[in-house]
Design a protein around this motif. Structure first.
Motif, PDB file in Angstrom:
ATOM      1  N   ALA A   8      45.653  45.145  42.170  1.00 44.21           N
ATOM      2  CA  ALA A   8      46.155  44.681  40.869  1.00 44.21           C
ATOM      3  C   ALA A   8      45.032  44.141  39.997  1.00 44.21           C
ATOM      4  O   ALA A   8      44.927  44.483  38.813  1.00 44.21           O
ATOM      5  CB  ALA A   8      47.219  43.603  41.077  1.00 44.21           C
ATOM      6  N   TYR A   9      44.174  43.287  40.560  1.00 45.67           N
ATOM      7  CA  TYR A   9      43.147  42.627  39.752  1.00 45.67           C
ATOM      8  C   TYR A   9      42.171  43.624  39.123  1.00 45.67           C
ATOM      9  O   TYR A   9      41.679  43.399  38.019  1.00 45.67           O
ATOM     10  CB  TYR A   9      42.367  41.625  40.603  1.00 45.67           C
ATOM     11  CG  TYR A   9      43.204  40.532  41.217  1.00 45.67           C
ATOM     12  CD1 TYR A   9      44.455  40.189  40.702  1.00 45.67           C
ATOM     13  CD2 TYR A   9      42.756  39.822  42.329  1.00 45.67           C
ATOM     14  CE1 TYR A   9      45.230  39.193  41.270  1.00 45.67           C
ATOM     15  CE2 TYR A   9      43.516  38.815  42.907  1.00 45.67           C
ATOM     16  CZ  TYR A   9      44.753  38.509  42.373  1.00 45.67           C
ATOM     17  OH  TYR A   9      45.509  37.518  42.946  1.00 45.67           O
ATOM     18  N   SER A  10      41.890  44.730  39.815  1.00 44.38           N
ATOM     19  CA  SER A  10      40.945  45.713  39.281  1.00 44.38           C
ATOM     20  C   SER A  10      41.517  46.485  38.097  1.00 44.38           C
ATOM     21  O   SER A  10      40.785  47.225  37.430  1.00 44.38           O
ATOM     22  CB  SER A  10      40.531  46.698  40.383  1.00 44.38           C
ATOM     23  OG  SER A  10      41.655  47.415  40.871  1.00 44.38           O
ATOM     24  N   LEU A  11      42.819  46.329  37.820  1.00 45.73           N
ATOM     25  CA  LEU A  11      43.454  47.020  36.691  1.00 45.73           C
ATOM     26  C   LEU A  11      43.644  46.110  35.482  1.00 45.73           C
ATOM     27  O   LEU A  11      44.107  46.565  34.426  1.00 45.73           O
ATOM     28  CB  LEU A  11      44.812  47.589  37.123  1.00 45.73           C
ATOM     29  CG  LEU A  11      44.760  48.744  38.123  1.00 45.73           C
ATOM     30  CD1 LEU A  11      46.162  49.071  38.623  1.00 45.73           C
ATOM     31  CD2 LEU A  11      44.131  49.973  37.498  1.00 45.73           C
ATOM     32  N   ILE A  12      43.302  44.831  35.592  1.00 48.22           N
ATOM     33  CA  ILE A  12      43.515  43.885  34.497  1.00 48.22           C
ATOM     34  C   ILE A  12      42.794  44.338  33.229  1.00 48.22           C
ATOM     35  O   ILE A  12      43.369  44.388  32.143  1.00 48.22           O
ATOM     36  CB  ILE A  12      43.050  42.471  34.905  1.00 48.22           C
ATOM     37  CG1 ILE A  12      43.985  41.881  35.960  1.00 48.22           C
ATOM     38  CG2 ILE A  12      42.999  41.548  33.689  1.00 48.22           C
ATOM     39  CD1 ILE A  12      43.529  40.528  36.494  1.00 48.22           C
TER      40      ILE A  12
END
Length: 515
Positions: A336-340
């Protein structure tokens, strides 16, 4: 059978038309809900010397001319004085750039390439202050000030696959000055800094040693702002440890990692180096190399247009999820965090939350995105929310039929057609969605075919003669469950996204359901 929470409403089809066919499956507890939204497109078009003065006395004329020249000179001096930047202006612009657009720590590379010094933002401003004042002192206008400051504070960013051991840390870089260690990580860092200087950058950023991971605030900022930092870099230098030529790209692990997706998309200028630090492309910017772009597009499935001009945001979200589905992360939260940055949304960072991170990401997307395609997924759902997928892999569960219906822009009989309800929203009850919901009607029209009672592998077929302009529908298989939060509908898990082709469009009253 419990119907859960439903609310019926009828929408005029003058501009918005919803059509569908609903059926009952052999299992009386399961409903198959086709749905479609068609919006008519309204287009608006819109058609696309001085006269000479009479001669005068030469003396008077010259006197008047001298006075006018003096006035013009005074006016120009006043304009220059008002427009020229002061030292305070220079430092204000510098601070705004450094503290808002640049990483929290950078490596300062000495002229002899031998010394790599880790500096913070305050040190950076003080270090470059005399140079920036000299560079900006001759400017006659403040308009050029941001460009001059940015040009003098150029930095290179490193994109690479971390070594299992031996990467230089923030603490090591903070206490050492001349980093002559023979550890592979330090060798890689020195090579990167060498390449940065070749591109005219005295500043460099590497995620292994330029983030103080002991500070939760700094780590949180780095994850949220990393896309911006890569985009603002003068050059992104990519080190591919498993490649010696473009032909090695299909086996290169860099293309399989989650964080490197944004490191590919964000920078406007990028340069790939192989395992021996040899150039893999022929241009100083590999995004200007036709052969390189073709190879990158083939290995990633990302179009040349997106590789060149990618814009972050909640547009074509499903396509971005498919890109992400081909990559893996060590920490599950990083999915998830890599898509922020790619989606340009705000999401707090909380390592240890596991699958909750992707559920929170999907909820944030659904609150702001109006693309119905993000609801078109299949496979395992989140353990915390049945209406959201567990990972980006759910968006790859389509076949040829559903791939056609999921195209962003479909035209039927020269008429633009938009599918789905764009006004869905995530609420405390669950995903609020409008569908055609009928009970027990027209069961003879569609047959469900399943290999198991769980409807995990289910397809739908229409018992009508095929017509050239028949209509494709995406539909959900819904079941009622006493275990759901409100005892209402739940999305039944299927292996593939389910679609159906019908003989004609049918207009029915829509019903609001909460999944």
């Amino acid at each position: 059978m419990s119907r859960g929470h439903t609310r019926s409403s009828f929408k005029s089809n003058e501009v918005i038309q919803r059509s569908s066919i609903s059926i009952t499956s052999p299992d009386s507890r399961v409903k198959c809900i086709p749905w479609k939204l068609e919006v008519q497109q309204i287009m608006f078009a819109t058609p696309i010397g001085h006269g000479a003065a009479a001669p005068a006395n030469n003396v008077a004329e010259n006197a008047e001319s001298d006075v006018q020249n003096e006035i013009d000179e005074i006016s120009c001096n006043e304009i220059d004085q008002d427009g020229a930047p002061t030292e305070a202006d220079i430092m204000t612009v510098t601070a705004e750039l450094v503290f808002n657009e640049m990483p929290s720590h950078l490596i300062y590379i000495s002229d002899d390439y031998e010394t790599m010094t880790l500096i913070d933002r305050e040190t950076l401003v003080d270090l470059f202050r005399p140079e920036l004042i000299r560079a900006c002192k001759d400017l006659v206008s403040k308009d050029k000030l941001p460009d001059v400051v940015r040009q003098n504070l150029r930095y290179a960013a490193l994109s690479h696959r971390w070594l299992s051991v031996g990467e230089p840390t923030f603490q090591e870089m903070s206490v050492e000055r001349n980093h002559q260690s023979t550890r592979p990580g330090f060798i890689k860092l020195r090579k990167f800094c060498q390449k940065a200087r070749e591109y005219g950058c005295r500043l460099a950023w590497s995620d292994t040693c330029c983030i103080d991971k002991r500070s939760s605030a700094e780590l949180d900022e780095a994850i949220r702002a990393m896309f911006k930092w890569y985009r603002n870099a003068e050059i992104c230098i990519v080190f591919l440890a498993d490649s010696s030529s473009i032909s090695d790209f299909p086996e290169e692990v860099w293309f399989q990692r989650g964080w490197t997706l944004q490191e590919l998309l964000a920078p406007p200028r990028i340069k790939f180096y192989g395992s021996s630090w040899e150039e893999l492309g022929r241009s100083r910017n590999d995004k200007e190399d036709h052969s390189m772009l073709q190879a990158l597009s083939q290995v990633t499935g990302i179009s040349r247009q997106n590789l060149l001009y990618f814009s972050p945001g909640l547009v074509d979200v499903r396509e971005k999820m498919i890109w992400a589905s081909k990559r893996r992360t060590t920490r599950i939260e990083d999915v998830a965090y890599s898509l922020i940055g790619i989606l340009n949304i705000s999401l707090s960072v909380a390592y240890g939350e596991g699958d909750r991170a992707f559920r929170r990401l999907m909820e944030a997307i659904m609150q702001a995105c109006r693309e119905w395609q993000i609801l078109a997924w299949a496979g395992p759902h989140s353990p915390f929310q049945a209406s959201t997928p567990r990972s980006p892999l759910a968006y790859c569960a389509f076949d040829e039929a559903s791939a056609n219906i999921l195209l962003p822009d479909r035209y039927i009989m020269d008429r633009p057609s938009k599918l789905g309800d764009p006004f869905f929203t995530m609420t405390k009850r669950g995903l609020e969605l409008e569908v055609i919901l009928e009970h027990g009607k027209k069961t003879q029209v569609i047959r469900l075919i399943s290999d198991s009672a769980s409807f995990y592998d289910v397809t739908a077929r229409c018992d009508v003669t095929f017509l050239p302009f028949s209509h494709d529908y995406l539909f959900f298989v819904l079941g009622s469950s006493i275990d759901s939060a409100y005892g209402g509908w739940q999305k039944v898990e299927t292996q593939k996204i389910v679609t159906i082709r019908t003989k004609r469009e049918v207009y029915r009253q829509v019903t609001t359901v909460w999944l």
